[in-house]
Design an enzyme around this catalytic site. Structure first.
Site, PDB file in Angstrom:
ATOM      1  N   ASP A  69      -0.185   9.695   0.002  1.00 14.73           N
ATOM      2  CA  ASP A  69       0.229   8.300  -0.045  1.00 14.73           C
ATOM      3  C   ASP A  69       1.764   8.296   0.018  1.00 14.73           C
ATOM      4  O   ASP A  69       2.422   9.346  -0.019  1.00 14.73           O
ATOM      5  CB  ASP A  69      -0.318   7.588  -1.289  1.00 14.73           C
ATOM      6  CG  ASP A  69      -0.392   6.075  -1.049  1.00 14.73           C
ATOM      7  OD1 ASP A  69       0.291   5.579  -0.135  1.00 14.73           O
ATOM      8  OD2 ASP A  69      -1.117   5.384  -1.780  1.00 14.73           O
TER       9      ASP A  69
HETATM   10  C1  NOJ Z   1       1.005   2.806  -0.221  1.00 16.32           C
HETATM   11  C2  NOJ Z   1      -0.428   2.423  -0.391  1.00 16.32           C
HETATM   12  O1  NOJ Z   1      -0.929   2.906  -1.618  1.00 16.32           O
HETATM   13  C3  NOJ Z   1      -1.312   2.924   0.719  1.00 16.32           C
HETATM   14  O2  NOJ Z   1      -2.609   2.407   0.538  1.00 16.32           O
HETATM   15  C4  NOJ Z   1      -0.744   2.532   2.044  1.00 16.32           C
HETATM   16  O3  NOJ Z   1      -1.597   2.943   3.078  1.00 16.32           O
HETATM   17  C5  NOJ Z   1       0.631   3.169   2.177  1.00 16.32           C
HETATM   18  N1  NOJ Z   1       1.492   2.650   1.128  1.00 16.32           N
HETATM   19  C6  NOJ Z   1       1.260   2.894   3.527  1.00 16.32           C
HETATM   20  O4  NOJ Z   1       1.618   1.595   3.641  1.00 16.32           O
END
Ligand code: NOJ
Length: 751
Positions: free
Chosen positions: A292
């Site tokens: 993430d």
């Molecule tokens: C953080 C989020 O937790 C995740 O779900 C997302 O895909 C990413 N950012 C990218 O935007």
């Protein structure tokens, strides 16, 4: 590098591509093997730095969803082959520009463009939690299909969806992004979404790579506070939180994303048990895992890694193949290898997984195949997508209350007062994780517009905002009360703003925000018939409204065509069919409240039973609205429940049948639900578990015999040794229109 070597590399890759195309006709497994060989051959040509580059992902520097690191020249890194993927860049023009840079790199390995396509791209669909309320797997799949088609036409290759985290805590803002509290329903929806996004398979021009996230247990953050720790038993992990991931994996999901949380003390990003042992080991997942946003670097504040050097080592070792935006890999992996701390075969494995996906997407064949201006234009304004969005939105609106059959409204109603901060709002219809387009104001259908176009010409609409979403002013109440007095019926639309649920949008107070419930009280006091609609990304608490207002519709965030869907439901052109995919609490103090809890050793007999039983002394145990709940304009009766026998053996089955009758005045769809309780187990079992549902359409007065078949496989669970099996014994079976209102019978599973 000499020109001739460069040419050899290009030539070699070209040959692979021809071979890949030719392989289209081969069987799946020989095609997979062919692609694997090509990936191996590319891998052999790569330097260590180029390999590490493939494991590196940057944000496109706009539309950020987290802190951006500006050090370094991203474009030069692309030209040097130091970037495998980029997120938050869409549009044929932009993706082409960046892909052209990648084509200047030595090996011309194409970039992957990733994006959070969560509930639509150009056409915004209802938020995922709302879609789950449809219990309509085909419709959910279609919604993902359309999102994929529109975004793939705009150069996107990869969506960071579906989020398949089970969530039982509505304080957690990301509850809006999942399928609710039930593991079994969540698993079916996970599969539907993966199939929808990936369509006819990677390589189709309208297919995105899907990404099951957040692996794992992110939805169980302590206290519902986003990014918080998770501490849970192995049995809960395997029985409640992992199955939707497994379902996504079995549906062929291309990628996984790990998560921000630590699980029992080990950050998911550096968690080898999750990624190596379960995902890539037991489940034999062949795709790749992306971190993430900065979750590799966040192992430092977690206190699990001293610095990015250690964080990179932990993450790669644990099986995290791509680093989203933390730069830990690009800056440290080479040194980790030369220091002898990291086995280069782990890097090869990660890179090979990434290359395979690029081959499967056909990007080696033509890196610009998703950059077609005509296709982009065609999908930009596709009226059929809007129509499908409206249909989906209708399926998600939950009728919570309809006393005296106030709804549906007659088109002949003379004067309708529309009150509340959401009646004319535009962007508030879309919810978190939606895209802002320049023509939004003209395009998004407000409640006002939807109703205005629906009513007869001689009907009159009155409007007052009444109050804002979230402040303490009551200045607009008088005007709102005044127009309510002039109306034959009043429709109030209240709720939470789209930025109140979503990532990092946990809230400790999930009552209707600001003065909105006070506004409802003021209007209700006029004595006029009132309908309340609630826009939200989570279950909100609105007890006064629920107890006093005769008609309530939960309207979530419904997407681009919200107003039309709302008007169709209000005036009966669509008879509500949605059922809650999550329990609605009476108070925050009751959280987590979910239907499939254990009985405890001291279950309360009823709400008044406080005699040293498992109960709150100031609150009933059950939720305000239970899981599976949702009304229709018609009514259904369940009768003649019957079992095909008293017992059955593993390998056989038993069926439960009953008559469902439409006893009301409208054609309607009922989602009949089947629950089971294992009465005695080697570990305690929930009081009910959803095991089946069917959506049945019945005309007025029509009856239908409904049958469910129960097999021993459906009765399996994890025992304390984490063995997954069924145990002979006595069971209860329940059928009904929600998890609370059921009819029951008993059977035994015998040896
Ligand atoms: C953080 C989020 O937790 C995740 O779900 C997302 O895909 C990413 N950012 C990218 O935007």
């Amino acid at each position: 590098m000499t020109t001739s070597f460069k040419n050899i590399c290009t030539f070699t890759i070209l040959i692979f591509c021809v071979a890949v195309c030719a392989s289209q006709n081969l069987s799946k497994s020989s095609r997979e093997k062919a692609i694997e060989r090509k990936a191996d051959s590319v891998l052999k040509l790569m330097t260590l730095d180029e390999k590490i580059g493939q494991m590196n992902q940057y944000n496109g520097d706009w539309e950020a969803t987290g802190p951006i690191t500006y050090d370094g020249d991203k474009q030069n890194q692309i030209r040097k082959g130091m970037l495998g993927s980029i997120l938050n860049v869409t549009g044929v023009e932009h993706t082409r520009q960046l892909q052209e840079m990648a084509m200047q790199s030595r090996l011309k390995i194409p970039l992957l463009f990733g994006q959070d396509i969560i509930h639509g791209y150009r056409t915004t669909f209802p938020i995922p939690l709302a879609e789950a309320a449809s219990w309509d797997l085909n419709a959910i799949k279609l919604s993902a299909r359309i999102a994929a088609t529109e975004s793939a036409a705009a150069g996107v290759h990869w969506t960071f969806a579906p989020m398949v985290d089970i969530a039982r805590d509505p304080r957690w803002g990301r509850i809006m992004e999942g399928a609710g509290e039930d593991t079994w329903l969540g698993s079916l929806i996970a599969k539907a979404r993966v199939e929808g996004f990936q369509g006819n398979g990677l390589g189709s021009l309208d297919a995105l790579m899907a990404c099951a996230k957040h692996f794992a247990a992110y939805g169980a953050a302590v206290g519902g506070r986003d990014y918080n720790s998770v501490d849970m038993s192995q049995r809960a992990l395997w029985e409640i939180y992992l199955p939707p991931f497994k379902a996504a994996e079995q549906a062929g999901v291309a990628t996984f994303m790990n998560s921000f949380n630590d699980l029992n003390g080990i950050p998911a990003t550096g968690n080898a048990y999750l990624q190596r042992e379960i995902l890539k080991g037991k489940w034999n997942f062949k795709g790749f895992v992306v971190s993430d946003w900065n979750s590799v670097g966040e192992m430092i504040p977690h206190g699990y890694a001293k610095d990015n050097y250690e964080a990179a080592m932990e993450a790669v070792t644990a099986g995290c193949d791509m680093d989203m935006e933390s730069r830990s890999y690009i800056k440290n992996l080479s040194k980790l290898v030369s220091d002898g701390k990291l086995n280069p075969s782990l890097i090869d494995d990660a890179v090979k997984r990434i290359l395979i996906k690029k081959f499967e997407m056909g990007l080696f064949d033509d890196p610009f195949r998703f950059c077609n201006v005509e296709r982009e234009k065609q999908q930009w304004n596709n009226p059929s997508n809007l129509e499908k969005e409206k249909q989906m939105a209708e399926k998600t609106i939950v009728l919570l209350k309809n006393e005296n059959q106030i709804l549906p409204l007659s088109r002949q109603t003379k004067t309708i007062a529309l009150i509340g901060p959401f009646i004319k709002s535009v962007r508030d219809n879309l919810g978190f994780w939606s895209y802002i387009w320049p023509d939004d104001t003209a395009r998004i259908i407000t409640t006002w517009k939807g109703i205005q176009e629906k009513i007869n010409k001689d009907s009159k609409l009155l409007y007052a905002k009444g109050c804002n979403i979230n402040d303490s002013s009551t200045a607009g109440f008088a005007e709102a009360v005044e127009i309510a007095r002039q109306a034959d019926i009043v429709i109030i639309q209240v709720g939470e703003a789209p930025d109140m649920s979503g990532e990092a949008k946990s809230r400790s107070n999930i009552h209707l925000p600001g003065m909105q419930e006070e506004l409802v009280k003021a209007i209700q006091a006029t004595g006029k018939p009132v309908v309340v609609m609630i826009n939200a990304g989570r279950p909100l608490i609105f007890n006064w409204t629920a107890d006093h207002v005769p008609a309530i519709l939960y309207t979530w965030w419904l997407g681009t065509e919200a107003g039309y869907a709302i008007a169709d439901v209000l005036f009966g052109d669509y008879n509500p069919s949605a059922k809650l995919p999550i329990s609605f609490p009476r108070s925050e103090g009751q959280i987590p409240v979910y239907y499939n809890h254990y009985n405890t050793g001291r279950p309360a007999k009823n709400d008044n039973d406080l005699n040293y039983v498992s109960a709150y002394t100031d609150l009933p145990n059950d939720p305000k609205f239970p899981f599976g709940y949702g009304l229709s304009y018609t009514s259904f009766s369940y009768s003649d429940m019957d079992l095909s026998g008293k017992s059955f053996k593993a390998g056989d089955s038993i069926s439960v049948s009953f008559n469902l009758t439409n006893t009301g005045k409208f054609v309607g769809t009922e989602t009949v639900q089947l629950y089971v309780q294992d009465l005695v187990g080697s570990v305690v079992r929930p009081v009910k578990e959803l095991k089946g549902f069917q959506q049945v359409v019945l005309k007025t007065g029509e009856s239908k015999k409904i049958t469910f078949t129960i097999t021993a496989d459906m009765l399996r669970f994890y025992n304390d040794k984490l063995e997954y099996g069924f145990e002979p014994g006595d069971f209860k079976v329940f059928v009904g229109s929600n998890s609370r209102d059921v009819k029951e019978a008993s059977f035994a599973l015998i040896k």
